[in-house]
Design an enzyme around this catalytic site. Structure first.
Site, PDB file in Angstrom:
ATOM      1  CG  PHE A  43      -1.921  -1.187   1.146  1.00  0.00           C
ATOM      2  CD1 PHE A  43      -3.077  -1.112   0.379  1.00  0.00           C
ATOM      3  CD2 PHE A  43      -1.640  -2.372   1.802  1.00  0.00           C
ATOM      4  CE1 PHE A  43      -3.935  -2.197   0.281  1.00  0.00           C
ATOM      5  CE2 PHE A  43      -2.496  -3.465   1.720  1.00  0.00           C
ATOM      6  CZ  PHE A  43      -3.647  -3.373   0.958  1.00  0.00           C
TER       7      PHE A  43
ATOM      8  CG  ASN B  27      -5.054   1.101  -5.217  1.00  0.00           C
ATOM      9  OD1 ASN B  27      -4.850   1.635  -4.133  1.00  0.00           O
ATOM     10  ND2 ASN B  27      -4.068   0.659  -5.979  1.00  0.00           N
TER      11      ASN B  27
ATOM     12  CB  CYS C  60      -1.646   2.486  -8.327  1.00  0.00           C
ATOM     13  SG  CYS C  60       0.080   2.234  -7.966  1.00  0.00           S
TER      14      CYS C  60
HETATM   15  C1  UGA Z   1      -1.891   4.766  -4.731  1.00  0.00           C
HETATM   16  C2  UGA Z   1      -2.487   4.522  -3.341  1.00  0.00           C
HETATM   17  O1  UGA Z   1      -2.716   5.766  -2.666  1.00  0.00           O
HETATM   18  C3  UGA Z   1      -1.549   3.654  -2.497  1.00  0.00           C
HETATM   19  O2  UGA Z   1      -2.183   3.353  -1.260  1.00  0.00           O
HETATM   20  C4  UGA Z   1      -1.277   2.340  -3.269  1.00  0.00           C
HETATM   21  O3  UGA Z   1      -0.379   1.509  -2.562  1.00  0.00           O
HETATM   22  C5  UGA Z   1      -0.666   2.671  -4.613  1.00  0.00           C
HETATM   23  O4  UGA Z   1      -1.590   3.507  -5.347  1.00  0.00           O
HETATM   24  C6  UGA Z   1      -0.436   1.377  -5.326  1.00  0.00           C
HETATM   25  O5  UGA Z   1      -1.403   0.669  -5.627  1.00  0.00           O
HETATM   26  O6  UGA Z   1       0.725   0.982  -5.486  1.00  0.00           O
HETATM   27  P1  UGA Z   1      -0.077   6.462  -5.744  1.00  0.00           P
HETATM   28  O7  UGA Z   1      -0.552   6.020  -7.086  1.00  0.00           O
HETATM   29  O8  UGA Z   1       1.378   6.534  -5.476  1.00  0.00           O
HETATM   30  O9  UGA Z   1      -0.699   5.536  -4.575  1.00  0.00           O
HETATM   31  O10 UGA Z   1      -0.607   7.933  -5.549  1.00  0.00           O
HETATM   32  P2  UGA Z   1      -1.735   8.692  -4.731  1.00  0.00           P
HETATM   33  O11 UGA Z   1      -1.071   9.620  -3.799  1.00  0.00           O
HETATM   34  O12 UGA Z   1      -2.739   7.772  -4.188  1.00  0.00           O
HETATM   35  O13 UGA Z   1      -2.402   9.548  -5.917  1.00  0.00           O
HETATM   36  C7  UGA Z   1      -2.991   8.910  -7.037  1.00  0.00           C
HETATM   37  C8  UGA Z   1      -3.607   9.947  -7.944  1.00  0.00           C
HETATM   38  O14 UGA Z   1      -4.762  10.538  -7.342  1.00  0.00           O
HETATM   39  C9  UGA Z   1      -2.675  11.121  -8.289  1.00  0.00           C
HETATM   40  O15 UGA Z   1      -2.838  11.444  -9.646  1.00  0.00           O
HETATM   41  C10 UGA Z   1      -3.173  12.246  -7.405  1.00  0.00           C
HETATM   42  O16 UGA Z   1      -2.894  13.522  -7.933  1.00  0.00           O
HETATM   43  C11 UGA Z   1      -4.665  11.945  -7.399  1.00  0.00           C
HETATM   44  N1  UGA Z   1      -5.356  12.506  -6.213  1.00  0.00           N
HETATM   45  C12 UGA Z   1      -5.072  12.054  -4.970  1.00  0.00           C
HETATM   46  C13 UGA Z   1      -6.316  13.495  -6.406  1.00  0.00           C
HETATM   47  O17 UGA Z   1      -6.601  13.936  -7.539  1.00  0.00           O
HETATM   48  N2  UGA Z   1      -6.958  14.005  -5.303  1.00  0.00           N
HETATM   49  C14 UGA Z   1      -6.689  13.561  -4.049  1.00  0.00           C
HETATM   50  O18 UGA Z   1      -7.320  14.073  -3.094  1.00  0.00           O
HETATM   51  C15 UGA Z   1      -5.731  12.573  -3.875  1.00  0.00           C
END
Ligand code: UGA
Length: 444
Positions: free
Chosen positions: A152, A212, A264
């Site tokens: 995660f 996710n 992811c």
């Molecule tokens: C995500 C999950 O948060 C992790 O828990 C998981 O382990 C990981 O995928 C995975 O499966 O390996 P990650 O892809 O690194 O992590 O990034 P996040 O911080 O979750 O952001 C994902 C996307 O959502 C980004 O494009 C971010 O800009 C967007 N986001 C996030 C939003 O648009 N709004 C938010 O409030 C939060």
């Protein structure tokens, strides 16, 4: 314990380094010779805060090694983690599991002593059942015991997420495997035993995808609420703050933006929809989240285009932020990578800057793009500055907007991450367009 981690991508490298930091002897294996040669000389293939320091420290202390040779390492291992890539496969969202299966085949032929093989890669529900079958048919089944230990980690926060996990999910149909894996993770869960969640392999696989998908739904939800805010004159940031105060909802995932990207959410939502449809159990809510996220790309483009009366010919744009989010060098499914070619197609010229993503972006994009060394160079003579990624370098306290005002052709800021307070920008003479809030015109 002696640990082998196969695959040195984000998940494999961070987990391998993390387990060595906990005192285990770890060998990270990759068939990509260049990656292993680099790692052996201390060169890290990804940008991930504090990872490099931990690699150097644990190599120096003799607990961490890197190798290309799977076969000579696996029979020294107590636990083998598979952490190879599972990229998006065919059009219909099915994950590409060829690397996972080829590793499983190789293990089944070469493991000679009792070993636990644990899956860290994100694999569709049911994959471990197939791998069990491979082990049963191609090896002495009694000696390989399987588990699913989904990861995660968030890119940019991966080391921290490894060292301070919100939970450790372990699925295995062998009770004795749980005691070994509990022991391995014990230093991470410290006094809170509840963080170790024990279940069967299928359930563990689904927990990863469902988590996710749920977070992706949350992001698409706020992005639609953001659109509604624009229509009715409400403020999405305050809606999100107000909602987030409810502990049952929480604030994370309620930041509106140009759509979720990365390696992811886009891939895992599609793979889960695929599994669901194969099992005739549709996930309509996840399907809607994906469709909202897809339409976000057109929305981002049209917001810019409308500001210029739908004529983008010979317009110059400063694009700030290329990676899919801050804190990473990853460009996969990044909104900027979709937007820039579209702007170019409609006749615009680009000045681009990103604190980490420039080198990769340069390889992927072509056309009239000037790659800039900082935000100021990216502002020279532009018709608008467009913020795409929420890097802390772009915080208002770190930017001299007065200097920018002297560099640009037109004082327009389009902010797809809602990083600024409208008045702070408009009072400097800029028009300020953000998401889910009223357009604020310059008060110069
Ligand atoms: C995500 C999950 O948060 C992790 O828990 C998981 O382990 C990981 O995928 C995975 O499966 O390996 P990650 O892809 O690194 O992590 O990034 P996040 O911080 O979750 O952001 C994902 C996307 O959502 C980004 O494009 C971010 O800009 C967007 N986001 C996030 C939003 O648009 N709004 C938010 O409030 C939060």
């Amino acid at each position: 314990m002696n640990i082998v981690v196969i695959g040195t991508g984000y998940v494999g490298l961070v987990s391998g380094v993390g387990f060595s930091e906990l005192g285990n002897n770890v060998v990270c294996i990759d068939k990509d010779e260049k990656i292993i040669d680099n790692l052996n000389t201390g060169i890290i293939p990804i940008f991930e805060p504090s990872l490099e320091d931990l690699v150097h420290k644990n190599m120096k202390e003799g607990r961490l090694r890197f190798s290309k040779d799977l076969i000579s390492e696996i029979n020294n291992a107590d636990i083998i983690f598979i952490a190879v890539g599972t990229p998006r496969g065919k059009e219909d969202g099915e994950a590409d599991l060829s690397s996972v299966f080829s590793v499983a085949e190789e293990l089944s032929k070469n493991i000679e002593k009792e070993t636990i093989v644990a899956m860290k890669s994100t694999v569709p529900v049911g994959t471990m059942k197939i791998i069990e079958k491979i082990f049963k048919t191609k090896s002495n089944n009694k000696i390989i015991k399987t588990a699913s230990v989904p990861e995660f980690l968030r890119e940019g926060l991966a080391v921290n997420d490894f060292m301070q996990p919100s939970r450790v999910i372990v699925g295995s149909n062998y009770p004795e495997v749980h005691s070994t894996l509990y022991e391995l993770h014990r230093p991470l869960i410290k006094s809170n035993k509840n963080l170790y969640f024990q279940t069967d392999t299928q359930t563990a696989e689904l927990i990863k995808y469902a988590s996710n998908a749920f977070l992706a739904v949350k992001i698409s939800f706020i992005n639609e609420i953001s659109n509604l805010c624009e229509k009715i004159g409400a403020n999405v940031e305050e809606v999100a703050d107000g909602m987030g105060l409810d502990k049952r909802i929480g604030r994370w995932g309620l930041s509106t933006g140009p759509g979720y990207g990365g390696s992811c959410f886009p891939k895992d939502t599609l793979a889960l929809i695929h599994t669901a449809s194969q099992n005739e159990s549709p996930l309509r809510i996840v399907e809607a989240a994906v469709s909202v996220n897809d339409s976000r790309k057109a929305f981002v483009f049209s917001k810019i285009s409308e500001e210029f009366n739908n004529d983008l010919r010979n317009k110059n744009f400063g694009i700030l932020g290329l990676t899919f989010k801050a804190g990473t060098d990853d460009l996969r499914d990044s909104p900027s990578m979709d937007l820039i070619p579209k702007l170019i197609e409609y006749g615009s010229n680009i000045r681009a800057y990103d604190p980490q993503g420039i080198d990769e972006a340069r390889k992927k994009l072509e056309g009239p793009i000037v790659w800039c060394k900082d935000i100021y160079e990216a502002s020279e003579n532009v018709d608008a500055i467009i913020f795409m990624t929420e890097w802390s370098e772009f915080d208002s306290k770190n930017i001299d907007f007065n200097r920018i005002a002297t560099l640009v052709k037109k004082k327009i800021i389009i902010d797809f991450r809602n990083m600024y307070k409208p008045y702070d920008i408009t009072s400097l003479g800029f028009d300020y367009i953000s998401l889910g809030r009223k357009v604020s015109r310059s008060i110069d």
